[in-house]
Scaffold this motif. Structure first.
Motif, PDB file in Angstrom:
ATOM      1  N   GLN A 448      40.604  48.752  43.926  1.00 14.89           N
ATOM      2  CA  GLN A 448      39.640  47.998  45.171  1.00 14.89           C
ATOM      3  C   GLN A 448      39.086  46.524  45.190  1.00 14.89           C
ATOM      4  O   GLN A 448      39.647  45.687  45.513  1.00 14.89           O
ATOM      5  CB  GLN A 448      38.664  48.540  46.357  1.00 14.89           C
ATOM      6  N   ALA A 449      38.086  46.534  44.187  1.00 17.97           N
ATOM      7  CA  ALA A 449      37.766  45.141  43.744  1.00 17.97           C
ATOM      8  C   ALA A 449      39.106  44.136  42.995  1.00 17.97           C
ATOM      9  O   ALA A 449      39.375  43.351  43.448  1.00 17.97           O
ATOM     10  CB  ALA A 449      36.551  45.337  42.530  1.00 17.97           C
ATOM     11  N   GLN A 450      40.431  44.476  43.065  1.00 15.27           N
ATOM     12  CA  GLN A 450      41.276  43.922  41.738  1.00 15.27           C
ATOM     13  C   GLN A 450      42.193  43.925  43.019  1.00 15.27           C
ATOM     14  O   GLN A 450      42.950  42.707  42.832  1.00 15.27           O
ATOM     15  CB  GLN A 450      41.814  44.682  40.769  1.00 15.27           C
ATOM     16  N   LEU A 451      42.435  44.466  44.220  1.00 11.56           N
ATOM     17  CA  LEU A 451      42.828  43.841  45.703  1.00 11.56           C
ATOM     18  C   LEU A 451      42.059  43.005  46.119  1.00 11.56           C
ATOM     19  O   LEU A 451      42.970  42.298  46.549  1.00 11.56           O
ATOM     20  CB  LEU A 451      42.950  45.443  45.911  1.00 11.56           C
ATOM     21  N   CYS A 478      30.777  41.082  41.522  1.00 10.90           N
ATOM     22  CA  CYS A 478      30.179  41.813  40.567  1.00 10.90           C
ATOM     23  C   CYS A 478      29.641  43.334  40.309  1.00 10.90           C
ATOM     24  O   CYS A 478      29.798  43.993  39.213  1.00 10.90           O
ATOM     25  CB  CYS A 478      28.620  41.590  41.607  1.00 10.90           C
ATOM     26  N   HIS A 479      30.776  43.998  41.225  1.00  9.39           N
ATOM     27  CA  HIS A 479      30.948  45.273  40.647  1.00  9.39           C
ATOM     28  C   HIS A 479      32.027  45.732  39.659  1.00  9.39           C
ATOM     29  O   HIS A 479      31.612  46.321  38.471  1.00  9.39           O
ATOM     30  CB  HIS A 479      31.552  45.855  41.919  1.00  9.39           C
ATOM     31  N   LEU A 480      32.605  44.333  39.712  1.00  9.70           N
ATOM     32  CA  LEU A 480      33.526  44.469  38.302  1.00  9.70           C
ATOM     33  C   LEU A 480      33.078  43.956  37.071  1.00  9.70           C
ATOM     34  O   LEU A 480      33.130  44.777  35.912  1.00  9.70           O
ATOM     35  CB  LEU A 480      34.553  43.376  38.862  1.00  9.70           C
ATOM     36  N   ALA A 481      32.074  43.510  37.088  1.00  5.36           N
ATOM     37  CA  ALA A 481      31.117  42.688  35.961  1.00  5.36           C
ATOM     38  C   ALA A 481      30.685  44.278  35.241  1.00  5.36           C
ATOM     39  O   ALA A 481      29.810  44.068  34.479  1.00  5.36           O
ATOM     40  CB  ALA A 481      30.082  41.865  36.234  1.00  5.36           C
ATOM     41  N   GLU A 482      29.486  45.328  36.434  1.00  2.00           N
ATOM     42  CA  GLU A 482      28.666  46.516  36.267  1.00  2.00           C
ATOM     43  C   GLU A 482      29.970  47.387  35.584  1.00  2.00           C
ATOM     44  O   GLU A 482      29.591  48.027  34.785  1.00  2.00           O
ATOM     45  CB  GLU A 482      27.983  46.724  37.373  1.00  2.00           C
ATOM     46  N   LEU A 483      31.002  47.198  36.057  1.00  2.00           N
ATOM     47  CA  LEU A 483      31.868  48.426  35.558  1.00  2.00           C
ATOM     48  C   LEU A 483      32.383  47.664  34.574  1.00  2.00           C
ATOM     49  O   LEU A 483      32.314  49.247  33.376  1.00  2.00           O
ATOM     50  CB  LEU A 483      33.221  48.354  36.558  1.00  2.00           C
ATOM     51  N   ASN A 491      32.323  41.336  26.756  1.00  6.05           N
ATOM     52  CA  ASN A 491      32.527  40.192  26.489  1.00  6.05           C
ATOM     53  C   ASN A 491      33.777  39.744  27.803  1.00  6.05           C
ATOM     54  O   ASN A 491      33.263  38.817  28.251  1.00  6.05           O
ATOM     55  CB  ASN A 491      33.974  40.264  24.857  1.00  6.05           C
ATOM     56  N   ALA A 492      34.148  41.277  28.462  1.00  8.10           N
ATOM     57  CA  ALA A 492      34.866  40.586  29.780  1.00  8.10           C
ATOM     58  C   ALA A 492      33.911  40.594  30.666  1.00  8.10           C
ATOM     59  O   ALA A 492      34.163  39.620  32.020  1.00  8.10           O
ATOM     60  CB  ALA A 492      34.971  42.265  29.347  1.00  8.10           C
ATOM     61  N   VAL A 493      32.287  40.799  30.425  1.00  6.63           N
ATOM     62  CA  VAL A 493      31.434  41.104  31.147  1.00  6.63           C
ATOM     63  C   VAL A 493      30.774  39.313  31.678  1.00  6.63           C
ATOM     64  O   VAL A 493      31.018  38.744  32.523  1.00  6.63           O
ATOM     65  CB  VAL A 493      29.993  41.933  30.776  1.00  6.63           C
ATOM     66  N   SER A 494      30.946  39.172  29.565  1.00 12.29           N
ATOM     67  CA  SER A 494      30.303  37.660  30.263  1.00 12.29           C
ATOM     68  C   SER A 494      31.426  36.536  30.861  1.00 12.29           C
ATOM     69  O   SER A 494      30.790  36.106  31.490  1.00 12.29           O
ATOM     70  CB  SER A 494      30.392  36.773  28.896  1.00 12.29           C
ATOM     71  N   GLU A 495      32.623  36.772  30.429  1.00 14.27           N
ATOM     72  CA  GLU A 495      33.085  36.185  31.350  1.00 14.27           C
ATOM     73  C   GLU A 495      33.637  36.320  32.700  1.00 14.27           C
ATOM     74  O   GLU A 495      33.460  35.258  33.905  1.00 14.27           O
ATOM     75  CB  GLU A 495      35.131  36.518  30.663  1.00 14.27           C
ATOM     76  N   ILE A 496      33.311  37.574  33.663  1.00 11.86           N
ATOM     77  CA  ILE A 496      33.282  37.473  34.800  1.00 11.86           C
ATOM     78  C   ILE A 496      31.896  36.991  35.239  1.00 11.86           C
ATOM     79  O   ILE A 496      32.101  36.359  36.238  1.00 11.86           O
ATOM     80  CB  ILE A 496      32.819  38.718  34.925  1.00 11.86           C
ATOM     81  N   LEU A 497      30.794  36.869  34.505  1.00 12.99           N
ATOM     82  CA  LEU A 497      29.294  36.411  34.911  1.00 12.99           C
ATOM     83  C   LEU A 497      29.522  34.198  34.840  1.00 12.99           C
ATOM     84  O   LEU A 497      29.149  34.380  35.889  1.00 12.99           O
ATOM     85  CB  LEU A 497      28.036  37.068  33.955  1.00 12.99           C
TER      86      LEU A 497
END
Length: 753
Positions: A448-451, A478-483, A491-497
């Motif tokens: 759902q977040a990607q959608l 934020c949900h995507l970062a936590e997931l 590393n992916a979290v850092s990019e999202i943040l």
């Protein structure tokens, strides 16, 4: 979970966040800059330009026509970025007029294509270019000879001043005004064009006190900035720069109502309660006293402005948490709306009424249901959908089943797509993401977040452009970062943040979402690595953003420091508070943390009733993730009470959802506990199955650098390899255990809580 009430700021002069200026005491003027634009349009129709260059120039037409006057340097630089050849031709055309004689300017206007005969060019009468040319030709033909001469001298100064001081920051000549009787032309209402680059939008309107803007310029500036504040705040002027421009505008026209409203929106960006309230009151004062409002609507217009003024004031106080003042303003708006029999305003009032009750922690289900029924009765799909989304949000916290909530959201989505309510579609997707996360279905939440993140805007003025600075997008990211953090993908979290920080700067209203998300991720990472001295300073920052989360984290740090009495006291207070506020998720987490405190004092039998209560609560509210975590706690308790067979049986119930949707930590803990149960059930007999389970658990904990868990795994593996007669593997595991044990027993830095 995404808030469904951020979009309820309503006033009669706003549509989709764009100010429609109705009352201006400003005339349109002929300027040398407009002649430069006319020269550009003439070159576009007369010369051959490649298709990509023509497309880029077409995107500039509306911003150049409707935007503020630019200096010649700024204008040529903007055109040159799109088509250097055309920029040179425009410069040559202006040079011929400015360095020539008056007849050269006369000749230029005489050679312009006539919009009524230019059927095959951009200058056709119904095109944007044709309308602008008609406007300029009419204005020019109405000028007297003395006015034409002044215009020519102004053009000369405009051109030569650029080469005398060739800096883009220099100021052009003041706009040339003609007599009102000659220059008062009827102008059509401006619309917002396609977006232009940030560099163009950040050009100041007033680089010196050169006088007020024309009507078109003021309309375009206000509409553009209001639209950007709603849809892409980063491309709007910075708060200080926008404040300066509005102050300059209001200096020349203090009764400019729409400028006061934009000032209100700008003050809300920086959470300035005093200035925002001041500007909002000024806006409605000017609107009520406006001559145009009185002539067109009479007493009805006066009353309408009053009730919407009170409603907006109530929404302002709600935003800042002033519930008593908000309630008073809301009651005033309801009273005036009832006297005027304004059902639309009453529905907005009812929406804010149940929102206010929710903010105060009261049960507003009945009010919300009434609001949805009345909104549907009066054919107000926007408010009806907001009410249903609010009911879904309340239902999720009250333990409603997922299929009922999803059915309700599906029905509203049909309504959203039917009426192209893109803002509510975004909120619906963000809500669905939050609900799946709450229920512990991480895969569905990720989908759902990607959608949402891949959805394009449905607004006709900005079709096809992705909107990514609304609260819904912040929640989804934020949900995507936590997931990703749960799976150890830092590393992916850092990019999202980093994207969140760029898209939602600290001064914006939704920045608190990613700030809290970032702090929680850092805290969990430090705790997994056993670095309490790094996690402890984050508690204060978390508490500043969310007191409940801050207290829970403080108890976790105290527990890790073996200060059990202090931790237990905090957890008890926190549980009482969460039960009052009906925060079920936090109540269950507090119960689990309290059970862990009982373990430390070997009170496993004491922890058992608490865990059973937490499991019942989690299942009642369909919180699968928390239910699985509770089952892991129950299994460990049973193992320590000497019933490993029962613990293993319980684990089989939870292992599948944990491996499917759980975090890396939960997967590792589940597998480690399974291995310990297998060893306990097998007794002293060799157990190769447990070795394989421990290898898989070690892979999960290695992702998180969780050394305490890895130490336990290596200890168990050494014992198992010894029982199986694997000497080399036994020695390797024993060596790894010793290294980690020595590292973990070294003195840690002091921690202050």
């Amino acid at each position: 979970m995404a808030s469904v009430h951020e979009s309820l700021y309503f006033n009669p002069m706003m549509t989709n966040g764009v100010v429609h200026a109705n009352v201006f005491g400003i005339k349109d003027w002929v300027t040398p800059y407009k002649i430069s634009v006319l020269a550009l349009l003439h070159e576009m129709t007369a010369s051959k330009i490649t298709l990509p260059e023509r497309r880029r120039l077409n995107k500039l037409i509306l911003p150049l026509q409707q935007g503020p006057d630019l200096t010649l340097g700024q204008f040529l630089k903007t055109v040159e970025e799109c088509c250097p050849q055309t920029a040179y031709a425009v410069k040559l055309r202006l040079h011929e007029m400015a360095d020539g004689e008056l007849k050269d300017m006369e000749y230029f206007f005489s050679t312009l294509p006539t919009p009524f005969t230019a059927f095959d060019t951009e200058a056709y009468k119904t095109s944007v270019v044709g309308l602008f040319m008609r406007y300029m030709l009419l204005a020019y033909n109405k000028l007297s000879f003395s006015q034409v001469y002044k215009l020519y001298k102004s053009l000369q100064h405009y051109y030569h001043s650029h080469y005398a001081k060739p800096t883009d920051g220099q100021v052009g000549l003041p706009a040339l005004t003609a007599d009102d009787s000659d220059m008062d032309l009827t102008s059509t209402e401006d619309t917002i064009g396609d977006r232009i680059d940030k560099e163009e939008l950040d050009i100041p309107l007033h680089e010196s006190d050169k006088g007020p803007l024309s009507q078109k310029q003021a309309e375009y500036f206000l509409a553009r900035q209001a639209y950007l504040l709603k849809n892409d705040e980063n491309k709007a002027l910075k708060p200080a720069a926008l404040q300066e421009e509005l102050n300059n505008m209001l200096k020349f026209n203090p009764d400019f109502a729409e400028a006061h409203y934009l000032n209100y929106l700008n003050s809300m960006r920086v959470q300035d309660i005093f200035l925002s309230a001041h500007s909002l009151l000024h806006y409605f004062d000017r609107l009520i006293l406006s001559a145009n409002e009185g002539k067109s609507n009479g007493d009805e217009g006066y009353g309408r402005s009053l009730r919407y003024a009170a409603l907006n004031l109530a929404s302002l106080h709600c935003r800042f948490g002033h519930y008593q003042q908000a309630d008073l303003a809301l009651q005033e708006a309801i009273r005036i709306a009832q006297e005027s029999n304004d059902h639309v305003c009453l529905q907005h009032c009812l929406s804010w009424l149940y929102t206010l009750e929710q903010m105060k922690g009261s049960d507003s289900t009945v009010l919300t249901e009434d609001s949805v029924k009345m909104a549907a009765h009066f054919c107000l799909p926007y408010l009806a959908s907001l009410g249903i989304q609010s009911l879904v949000q309340q239902g999720a916290t009250q333990g409603k089943t997922a299929h009922k909530l999803m059915d309700a959201l599906k029905d509203t989505d049909i309504l959203h797509w039917k009426h192209s309510l893109s803002e509510l579609i975004e909120i619906s997707l963000a809500q669905t993401t939050s609900i799946w996360r709450m229920y512990g279905k991480s895969t569905m939440a990720l989908q759902q977040a990607q959608l949402l993140l891949n959805m394009s805007s449905l607004e006709p003025v900005n079709f096809g452009v992705q909107q990514n600075n609304t609260e819904a997008f912040a929640v989804a990211l934020c949900h995507l970062a936590e997931l990703h953090a749960e799976q150890g993908l830092y590393n992916a979290v850092s990019e999202i943040l980093q994207h969140l920080k760029e898209q939602f700067p600290p001064h914006t209203q939704h920045a608190k979402l990613w700030m809290l998300c970032d702090l929680k991720i850092q805290f969990e990472r430090h705790m997994n690595e056993g670095k309490c001295h790094l996690a402890a300073p984050l508690v204060t920052a978390i508490s500043a953003l969310n007191k409940t989360e801050g207290l829970y984290r403080k108890a976790q740090v105290l527990k890790a420091l073996n200060r059990s009495t202090e931790a237990y006291s905090i957890l008890q207070r926190l549980q009482v508070h969460c039960e009052k506020t009906k925060c079920t998720e936090m109540v269950i987490r507090v119960m689990l943390c309290t059970a862990e405190l009982h373990w430390e004092s070997s009170g496993f039998s004491t922890a058992l009733p608490l865990l059973l209560q937490a499991l019942a609560l989690a299942r009642q509210h369909h919180l699968q993730s928390l239910a699985s975590e509770t089952i892991l706690h129950l299994a460990f308790t049973q193992l320590m009470l000497g019933v490993p067979e029962q613990a293993l049986s319980v684990l089989h119930e939870a292992i599948e959802p944990v491996l499917a949707h759980g975090s890396v930590t939960d997967k590792g803990r589940a597998l480690l506990l399974t291995a310990r149960c297998q060893v306990a059930v097998a007794g002293f007999r060799p157990n190769a199955l447990a070795v394989d389970t421990l290898k898989e658990a070690a892979a999960y904990f290695s992702k998180l650098n969780c050394k305490e868990r890895l130490r336990d795994i290596h200890y168990l593996k050494a014992q198992l390899h010894h029982s199986l007669g694997h000497s080399s593997q036994c020695n390797k595991s024993a060596m790894l255990f010793r290294l980690l044990d020595q590292e973990l027993q070294s003195p840690a830095p002091p921690v202050s809580i």
